[in-house]
Design an enzyme around this catalytic site. Sequence first.
Site, PDB file in Angstrom:
ATOM      1  N   SER A  50       0.853  -1.193   0.000  1.00  0.00           N
ATOM      2  CA  SER A  50       0.000   0.000   0.000  1.00  0.00           C
ATOM      3  C   SER A  50       0.888   1.243   0.000  1.00  0.00           C
ATOM      4  CB  SER A  50      -0.892  -0.005   1.242  1.00  0.00           C
ATOM      5  OG  SER A  50      -0.069   0.143   2.393  1.00  0.00           O
ATOM      6  N   ASP A  83      -1.566  -1.830  -3.725  1.00  0.00           N
ATOM      7  CA  ASP A  83      -2.897  -1.902  -3.117  1.00  0.00           C
ATOM      8  C   ASP A  83      -3.437  -0.472  -2.936  1.00  0.00           C
ATOM      9  OD1 ASP A  83      -5.081  -3.103  -1.891  1.00  0.00           O
ATOM     10  OD2 ASP A  83      -4.162  -3.147   0.098  1.00  0.00           O
ATOM     11  N   HIS A 219     -12.105  -7.329  -1.601  1.00  0.00           N
ATOM     12  CA  HIS A 219     -11.350  -6.631  -0.544  1.00  0.00           C
ATOM     13  C   HIS A 219     -12.099  -6.822   0.765  1.00  0.00           C
ATOM     14  CE1 HIS A 219      -8.601  -3.697  -2.791  1.00  0.00           C
ATOM     15  NE2 HIS A 219      -9.061  -4.533  -3.715  1.00  0.00           N
ATOM     16  N   GLY A 220     -11.477  -6.375   1.853  1.00  0.00           N
ATOM     17  CA  GLY A 220     -12.166  -6.412   3.146  1.00  0.00           C
ATOM     18  C   GLY A 220     -12.591  -7.812   3.520  1.00  0.00           C
ATOM     19  N   SER A 222     -10.921 -10.250   5.449  1.00  0.00           N
ATOM     20  CA  SER A 222     -10.361 -10.971   6.584  1.00  0.00           C
ATOM     21  C   SER A 222     -11.497 -11.533   7.428  1.00  0.00           C
ATOM     22  CB  SER A 222      -9.474 -10.048   7.422  1.00  0.00           C
ATOM     23  OG  SER A 222      -8.228  -9.874   6.771  1.00  0.00           O
ATOM     24  N   ASP A 265      -5.219  -8.881   4.911  1.00  0.00           N
ATOM     25  CA  ASP A 265      -4.237  -8.083   5.639  1.00  0.00           C
ATOM     26  C   ASP A 265      -4.513  -8.164   7.139  1.00  0.00           C
ATOM     27  OD1 ASP A 265      -2.297  -6.311   6.395  1.00  0.00           O
ATOM     28  OD2 ASP A 265      -3.273  -4.520   5.627  1.00  0.00           O
ATOM     29  N   ARG A 269      -2.181  -9.367  10.578  1.00  0.00           N
ATOM     30  CA  ARG A 269      -1.861  -8.447  11.688  1.00  0.00           C
ATOM     31  C   ARG A 269      -2.286  -9.040  13.017  1.00  0.00           C
ATOM     32  NH1 ARG A 269      -3.647  -2.418   9.600  1.00  0.00           N
ATOM     33  NH2 ARG A 269      -2.580  -2.490   7.601  1.00  0.00           N
ATOM     34  N   ARG A 290      14.370 -10.913  18.184  1.00  0.00           N
ATOM     35  CA  ARG A 290      14.269 -12.164  17.406  1.00  0.00           C
ATOM     36  C   ARG A 290      13.376 -13.164  18.116  1.00  0.00           C
ATOM     37  NH1 ARG A 290      20.651 -12.894  16.834  1.00  0.00           N
ATOM     38  NH2 ARG A 290      20.364 -12.354  19.024  1.00  0.00           N
TER      39      ARG A 290
HETATM   40 ZN   LIG Z   1      -8.886  -2.853   0.070  1.00  0.00          ZN
END
Ligand SMILES: [Zn+2]
Length: 341
Positions: A50, A83, A219-220, A222, A265, A269, A290
């Site tokens: 993005s 994106d 899209h959208g 998740s 996305d 996250r 790490r």
């Molecule tokens: Zn989107």
Amino acid sequence: MPLMTTRPMFDLAYDGGFAVGAFNVNNMEITQGIVEACAAEKSPLILQISKGARKYANMRYLKHIIDAAVEDHPDLPIAIHLDHGDTIDLVKACLTDGFTSVMIDGSHHPYEENVRLTAEVVKTAHPAGVLVEAELGILGGIEEHVVGLKAEEYEKNVEKFLTDPSQAADFWKRTGVDSLAIAIGTSHGAYKFKHEAKLAMGRIEQTMKTCPGLPLVMHGSSSVPREFIDLINKYGGNMPNAMGVPEDQIHAAVTKYGVCKVNIDTDLRLALTAKIREVFATKPAEFDPRNYLGPGREAIIGMVRRKLHMLNSAGKAEAVIQQWQKLGKPLPIFYAKAGRV
Ligand SMILES: [Zn+2]
């Protein structure tokens, strides 16, 4: 080195009963997690960046991380996608950076302006061998600079925001766009709905009829899995009422209705955040990055593998490479010119 456009992917996905996952990348661990998962599942993939990611990571760094991923996995079909591009200048910068695909999102503009902007991007990108995704209809939720509508407001008026299938046909004809993100009731972010989501599958069906051959994008999408929200909340987070699109509805949109690309996305996250929170809460003396970013990367691998099965794209890498070879390995001219193939 199969860095490619989305053409060979969509050629197969269109009536192949699978969709290609488009995963957002911001840093090394996220990129590695996504690519490791796709290598393990032998799945084609789209890495998408993005405007915010370009700014956060500095595109020069991201470019080299992605180059390393492509080099590390010579058998994996990978496309690099912008994106939610919003200006012609951003699109041009991405062409120079070797992207193989760009999105221009004019969905918040009046229809005629969306047509004009998209047609201009198509005219700019196609000579460079780069494909273009556009968007028609309005999504709910908020994603970086992409401002949609609040859940309540969106749910109440959802009908009037959905993509109009006959307008989609007009849009396709006038812009020459290569794929189209449609509004079917999905929403950006982790707080998509107040009530259970119900996707307007009929809009996909109708748009497939009015635009035969045009790959459709979600899209959208998740799912905001409950178990990850619970982990985040258990280890000190505060995400009440988060809700996404159930995975079986996305699976149906892909396998029954023919959606070709699904953007993911938020769920990555959530996986990363849940794991890092768990390490911080259970090992409060830990301070080596790490030792929390590493487990975070493993969590991304797990989440992406789960998504690849939902999208039915596991095991499709080889067929996509064969299709790419059949098409004569088309690559963006800018990328080829830069001597990186
Ligand atoms: Zn989107």
